[in-house]
Each structure stands twice: as structure tokens, then as C-alpha cells.
Design a protein around this motif. Structure first.
Motif, PDB file in Angstrom:
ATOM      1  N   ALA B  56       0.794  -1.113  -0.061  1.00 11.00           N
ATOM      2  CA  ALA B  56       0.005  -0.022  -0.283  1.00 11.00           C
ATOM      3  C   ALA B  56       1.114   1.004   0.016  1.00 11.00           C
ATOM      4  CB  ALA B  56      -0.924  -0.104   1.231  1.00 11.00           C
ATOM      5  N   ILE B  57       1.952   1.292   0.771  1.00 17.61           N
ATOM      6  CA  ILE B  57       2.764   2.626   0.784  1.00 17.61           C
ATOM      7  C   ILE B  57       3.606   2.588  -0.303  1.00 17.61           C
ATOM      8  CG2 ILE B  57       4.935   3.280   2.014  1.00 17.61           C
ATOM      9  CD1 ILE B  57       3.950   2.035   4.806  1.00 17.61           C
ATOM     10  N   SER B  58       4.001   1.386  -1.160  1.00 21.46           N
ATOM     11  CA  SER B  58       4.878   1.670  -2.325  1.00 21.46           C
ATOM     12  C   SER B  58       3.790   2.053  -3.490  1.00 21.46           C
ATOM     13  CB  SER B  58       5.849   0.306  -2.830  1.00 21.46           C
ATOM     14  OG  SER B  58       4.825  -0.672  -2.850  1.00 21.46           O
ATOM     15  N   GLU B  59       2.599   1.682  -3.522  1.00 23.31           N
ATOM     16  CA  GLU B  59       1.597   1.934  -4.539  1.00 23.31           C
ATOM     17  C   GLU B  59       1.351   3.461  -4.615  1.00 23.31           C
ATOM     18  OE1 GLU B  59       0.807   0.470  -7.205  1.00 23.31           O
ATOM     19  OE2 GLU B  59       1.883  -1.463  -6.980  1.00 23.31           O
ATOM     20  N   MET B  60       1.192   4.048  -3.036  1.00 19.41           N
ATOM     21  CA  MET B  60       0.805   5.346  -2.906  1.00 19.41           C
ATOM     22  C   MET B  60       1.887   6.197  -3.489  1.00 19.41           C
ATOM     23  SD  MET B  60      -1.526   5.775   0.362  1.00 19.41           S
ATOM     24  CE  MET B  60      -0.638   4.934   1.700  1.00 19.41           C
ATOM     25  N   LYS B  61       3.241   5.668  -3.002  1.00 18.44           N
ATOM     26  CA  LYS B  61       4.473   6.329  -3.413  1.00 18.44           C
ATOM     27  C   LYS B  61       4.650   6.506  -4.936  1.00 18.44           C
ATOM     28  CE  LYS B  61       9.448   6.607  -2.448  1.00 18.44           C
ATOM     29  NZ  LYS B  61      10.178   5.730  -3.083  1.00 18.44           N
ATOM     30  N   LYS B  62       4.152   5.259  -5.708  1.00 22.07           N
ATOM     31  CA  LYS B  62       4.216   5.333  -7.140  1.00 22.07           C
ATOM     32  C   LYS B  62       3.244   6.309  -7.678  1.00 22.07           C
ATOM     33  CE  LYS B  62       5.249   0.542  -7.845  1.00 22.07           C
ATOM     34  NZ  LYS B  62       4.602  -0.682  -8.379  1.00 22.07           N
ATOM     35  N   ILE B  63       2.113   6.441  -7.047  1.00 16.39           N
ATOM     36  CA  ILE B  63       0.991   7.565  -7.582  1.00 16.39           C
ATOM     37  C   ILE B  63       1.686   8.855  -7.404  1.00 16.39           C
ATOM     38  CG2 ILE B  63      -1.205   8.216  -7.261  1.00 16.39           C
ATOM     39  CD1 ILE B  63      -1.988   5.547  -5.963  1.00 16.39           C
ATOM     40  N   ALA B  64       2.490   9.187  -6.332  1.00 12.70           N
ATOM     41  CA  ALA B  64       2.980  10.450  -6.154  1.00 12.70           C
ATOM     42  C   ALA B  64       4.066  10.548  -7.264  1.00 12.70           C
ATOM     43  CB  ALA B  64       3.372  10.293  -4.678  1.00 12.70           C
ATOM     44  N   GLU B  65       4.622   9.644  -7.403  1.00 17.42           N
ATOM     45  CA  GLU B  65       5.935   9.775  -8.253  1.00 17.42           C
ATOM     46  C   GLU B  65       5.440  10.122  -9.912  1.00 17.42           C
ATOM     47  OE1 GLU B  65       9.112   7.156  -5.843  1.00 17.42           O
ATOM     48  OE2 GLU B  65       8.075   6.145  -7.681  1.00 17.42           O
ATOM     49  N   ARG B  66       4.406   9.174 -10.206  1.00 14.24           N
ATOM     50  CA  ARG B  66       3.547   9.467 -11.478  1.00 14.24           C
ATOM     51  C   ARG B  66       3.090  11.098 -11.642  1.00 14.24           C
ATOM     52  NH1 ARG B  66      -0.363   4.650 -12.479  1.00 14.24           N
ATOM     53  NH2 ARG B  66      -0.831   6.066 -14.123  1.00 14.24           N
ATOM     54  N   ALA B  67       2.284  11.194 -10.421  1.00 15.06           N
ATOM     55  CA  ALA B  67       1.599  12.704 -10.619  1.00 15.06           C
ATOM     56  C   ALA B  67       3.071  13.643 -10.548  1.00 15.06           C
ATOM     57  CB  ALA B  67       1.048  12.838  -9.372  1.00 15.06           C
ATOM     58  N   THR B  68       3.786  13.580  -9.979  1.00 12.94           N
ATOM     59  CA  THR B  68       5.106  14.295 -10.117  1.00 12.94           C
ATOM     60  C   THR B  68       5.728  14.704 -11.716  1.00 12.94           C
ATOM     61  OG1 THR B  68       5.400  14.228  -7.733  1.00 12.94           O
ATOM     62  CG2 THR B  68       7.146  15.128  -9.061  1.00 12.94           C
ATOM     63  N   GLU B  69       5.766  13.592 -12.298  1.00 13.20           N
ATOM     64  CA  GLU B  69       6.199  13.556 -13.522  1.00 13.20           C
ATOM     65  C   GLU B  69       5.133  14.378 -14.546  1.00 13.20           C
ATOM     66  OE1 GLU B  69       6.662   9.454 -14.747  1.00 13.20           O
ATOM     67  OE2 GLU B  69       8.327   9.162 -13.026  1.00 13.20           O
ATOM     68  N   LYS B  70       3.896  14.080 -14.424  1.00 16.45           N
ATOM     69  CA  LYS B  70       2.682  14.944 -15.311  1.00 16.45           C
ATOM     70  C   LYS B  70       2.751  16.265 -14.851  1.00 16.45           C
ATOM     71  CE  LYS B  70      -0.827  12.046 -16.084  1.00 16.45           C
ATOM     72  NZ  LYS B  70      -1.515  10.865 -16.611  1.00 16.45           N
ATOM     73  N   TRP B  71       2.882  16.505 -13.713  1.00 17.11           N
ATOM     74  CA  TRP B  71       2.534  17.859 -13.303  1.00 17.11           C
ATOM     75  C   TRP B  71       3.558  18.360 -12.416  1.00 17.11           C
ATOM     76  CZ3 TRP B  71      -1.217  14.371 -13.023  1.00 17.11           C
ATOM     77  CH2 TRP B  71      -2.523  14.231 -13.694  1.00 17.11           C
ATOM     78  N   PRO B  72       3.474  19.912 -12.421  1.00 20.67           N
ATOM     79  CA  PRO B  72       4.782  20.568 -11.789  1.00 20.67           C
ATOM     80  C   PRO B  72       4.489  20.566 -10.346  1.00 20.67           C
ATOM     81  CG  PRO B  72       3.502  22.163 -12.902  1.00 20.67           C
ATOM     82  CD  PRO B  72       2.720  20.849 -13.239  1.00 20.67           C
ATOM     83  N   ILE B  73       4.547  19.628  -9.612  1.00 20.37           N
ATOM     84  CA  ILE B  73       4.216  19.647  -8.429  1.00 20.37           C
ATOM     85  C   ILE B  73       5.374  20.002  -7.318  1.00 20.37           C
ATOM     86  CG2 ILE B  73       3.603  18.056  -6.300  1.00 20.37           C
ATOM     87  CD1 ILE B  73       1.883  16.470  -8.475  1.00 20.37           C
ATOM     88  N   GLN B  74       5.075  21.134  -6.409  1.00 23.77           N
ATOM     89  CA  GLN B  74       6.103  21.273  -5.428  1.00 23.77           C
ATOM     90  C   GLN B  74       6.132  19.994  -4.423  1.00 23.77           C
ATOM     91  OE1 GLN B  74       4.595  24.596  -6.311  1.00 23.77           O
ATOM     92  NE2 GLN B  74       6.783  25.090  -7.169  1.00 23.77           N
ATOM     93  N   ASN B  75       5.024  19.961  -3.908  1.00 21.62           N
ATOM     94  CA  ASN B  75       4.849  18.786  -2.899  1.00 21.62           C
ATOM     95  C   ASN B  75       3.552  18.209  -3.113  1.00 21.62           C
ATOM     96  OD1 ASN B  75       7.223  19.505  -1.298  1.00 21.62           O
ATOM     97  ND2 ASN B  75       6.131  21.530  -0.525  1.00 21.62           N
ATOM     98  N   ILE B  76       3.685  16.734  -2.486  1.00 20.54           N
ATOM     99  CA  ILE B  76       2.189  15.818  -2.415  1.00 20.54           C
ATOM    100  C   ILE B  76       2.222  15.185  -1.218  1.00 20.54           C
ATOM    101  CG2 ILE B  76       3.423  14.449  -4.056  1.00 20.54           C
ATOM    102  CD1 ILE B  76       0.678  13.550  -5.090  1.00 20.54           C
ATOM    103  N   ALA B  77       1.196  14.936  -0.579  1.00 22.86           N
ATOM    104  CA  ALA B  77       1.057  14.362   0.699  1.00 22.86           C
ATOM    105  C   ALA B  77      -0.327  13.466   0.396  1.00 22.86           C
ATOM    106  CB  ALA B  77       0.889  15.181   1.821  1.00 22.86           C
TER     107      ALA B  77
END
Lengths: 80, 138
Positions: B56-77
Motif C-alpha cells: 500500500a505504501i509503495s503503490e501510494m508512492k508510485k502514484i505520487a511519483e507519477r503525478a510529479t512526472e505529469k504535473w509541476p508539483i512542489q509537494n504532495i502528501a
């Protein structure tokens, strides 16, 4: 060979516990394991989906299973 | 910065907001998922969440990483709760900061939609006369 499987959500209710051991042929892949599990536990076929994770990653049907792998049954997820 | 948490204790919106604030961010979008008191007209008493924690933790991390690749994200929680939750309690919080608002809305929606599809967390609805694993059957 004997593999150790973890069950979550509804699969835990179906197999009657959160861990169990299952006998498969050496060299079996994930697809074959799934087929054997469905034969043993027909209720799996009624699920909307059943994925299998190996060592904390979603596994493809072709992935060959090793005895030491951590195998996890992933019924339809419903977080959020 | 990516902040992923799977918690057995109540989630705090204020904490997520604090985690994602950034001087270069012009927008912060926060999604808060809460426990609803009914499903298709049937009264829900409480929910029970369980997870396959490491994945669950690694999949949530993947989502955050994919989002960071697609959008100019400063921070995501992404904070998700497990255990027993009462009506109205918070099950999930996603907070995203970006330079402009459009990206924060889009990234936040992407994160919650993907979380619901891929993260190994399961919820059981407890009714007055029974219980059911959500989405298990077609």
C-alpha cells in the motif's frame, strides 16, 4: 513445491484465514497458480477481479513463482 | 517532496496542508475522503479498513511519483487511515501544491482516482444487519 500465501479482504473470508499454504508444481507461473486457486476455491470466480502480488508488486500471469516468494491475493481494492 | 503515510490514528488536514505549503506554490488542492452514513439507502454503522501495508505504501508512492512526472508539483502528501472508522471520520487526505491552480486540481484528482484502483486497501461496510466487502463482487 509449497508456497506461502497471504489473503486480504474478502479472500481472507473465502480461504478461512489470513495465511495459508498451497501446493503448486515447480516452475508454475502466476496464471497457473490463479487457475489452481480458482479450482480449489470456486468463490474466487465470483469476484469482480483477483490480482496476485509477488514480493509487494502486482505480478503478470507469466511470472514464474519461486518457493521463497511472498504471494498475496488482491481482491478488488476499495481504499479512499 | 513526497509524503506518504498509512496511519492507524486520526488523519489531520492541517498537518497535510503544512506538509505541502511551498513558497513557489500558488495553489494547494486538498481532497478529503470521509465515511458516509449510507450506501444505496442502507444505513452504515462504521467502516473497517485493512491494508497490505508494504505494498500500500509503495503503490501510494508510485502514484505520487507519477503525478510529479505529469504535473509541476512542489509537494504532495497522501495520508490513508486504516482500522475502524466511524461516520464522518477521515479515511484519506491528498494534498498537492503547484505553481498554478489547474495543475493542483488535476494532480489531486489523478491521485485519488488512481489510489482507488491500485492501492491494496480494502474497506468493509458494517450495517446494522450484516457486513460487506466493498466492490468485491461485480
Amino acid at each position: 513445491m509449497k508456497v506461502h500465501i497471504l489473503a486480504f479482504g474478502i479472500t481472507k473470508d473465502i480461504v478461512g484465514g489470513s495465511t495459508f499454504e498451497f501446493q503448486i508444481e515447480e516452475g508454475s507461473n502466476v496464471g497457473q497458480l490463479k487457475k489452481h486457486l480458482q479450482q480449489q476455491y470456486p468463490a474466487f470466480e465470483d469476484l469482480a477481479s483477483l490480482a496476485i502480488a509477488v514480493n509487494s508488486e502486482y505480478a503478470s500471469e507469466e511470472l514464474v513463482i519461486k518457493a521463497a516468494d511472498e504471494i498475496v491475493l488482491i481482491p478488488p481494492v476499495s481504499g479512499g | 517532496m513526497i509524503d506518504i503515510q498509512l496511519l492507524h490514528t486520526p488523519l489531520q488536514v492541517e498537518k497535510c496542508l503544512k506538509r505541502v505549503r511551498h513558497p513557489a506554490a500558488g495553489g494547494i488542492d486538498i481532497f478529503v475522503g470521509t465515511v458516509r452514513d449510507q450506501t444505496r439507502g442502507k444505513k452504515v454503522v462504521r467502516l473497517e479498513f485493512e491494508s497490505y501495508e508494504p505494498m500500500a505504501i509503495s503503490e501510494m508512492k508510485k502514484i505520487a511519483e507519477r503525478a510529479t512526472e505529469k504535473w509541476p508539483i512542489q509537494n504532495i502528501a497522501i495520508h490513508h487511515r486504516v482500522g475502524t472508522l466511524e461516520i464522518g471520520e477521515i479515511a484519506v487526505i491528498i494534498a498537492v501544491s503547484t505553481p498554478h491552480r489547474k495543475a493542483s486540481f488535476e494532480a489531486c484528482q489523478f491521485a485519488i482516482d488512481t489510489l482507488k484502483e491500485t492501492v491494496p486497501i480494502w474497506k468493509k461496510e458494517i450495517f446494522e444487519d450484516g457486513e460487506v466487502w466493498v466492490a468485491a463482487h461485480p
